[in-house]
Design an enzyme around this catalytic site. Sequence first.
Site, short mmCIF file in Angstrom:
data_model
loop_
_atom_site.label_atom_id
_atom_site.label_comp_id
_atom_site.label_asym_id
_atom_site.label_seq_id
_atom_site.Cartn_x
_atom_site.Cartn_y
_atom_site.Cartn_z
N GLU A 42 84.72 13.82 32.71
CA GLU A 42 85.13 13.38 31.23
C GLU A 42 86.50 13.47 31.16
O GLU A 42 86.95 14.55 31.44
CB GLU A 42 84.37 14.17 30.50
N CYS A 104 77.92 18.88 24.07
CA CYS A 104 79.07 18.85 25.37
C CYS A 104 80.50 18.20 24.98
O CYS A 104 81.42 18.96 25.14
CB CYS A 104 78.35 17.92 26.35
N HIS A 123 80.03 16.65 33.55
CA HIS A 123 78.67 16.40 33.29
C HIS A 123 77.88 16.18 34.79
O HIS A 123 78.51 15.61 35.71
CB HIS A 123 78.30 15.14 32.70
#
Length: 156
Positions: A42, A104, A123
């Site tokens: 991410e 998250c 993730h």
Amino acid sequence: MQLPVVYQKAKEQVFKIWTTLQPLLTVHVGLTSSTKALIILEQCGKNKGYQEMDVCGFHPEGGCCMLDGPEKIESTINMKSLWKNISVEGIGIIFSRDAGRYVCDYTYYTSLYYGNGRAAFIHVPPLSKSVTADILGKALQTIILEMLKQCGEEKE
């Protein structure tokens, strides 16, 4: 450190990490809802859009992480470069700019905010016959070592 799937408690823990430990980099790892054998790197955290309830039935006031925060914060780690230049055995890796507007993403944004961008979020898929703890552990080790190399390059 394991963070709870609770917005406010996760925010408090992240604040504590940055103020007491003062790390060079904080790497957060969260479970993806996808059952595909993919690790997702991410790039940024988003400040708004948190309407989904956490495990305690709450969501942030106004659906926002930080009332005075920017719309999004980019990691100082170049996840796209990492994604292009790394391969691990037994599991695929993809690049993302949307961590999902749940705890998250909320945790990631909060960490980027308190750490001035010196945070990363990965993730990971659930463990399975194809994604064993050993495979996942080795993949995370490889990825985090590359992140630390980027941190070292920044210092020079």
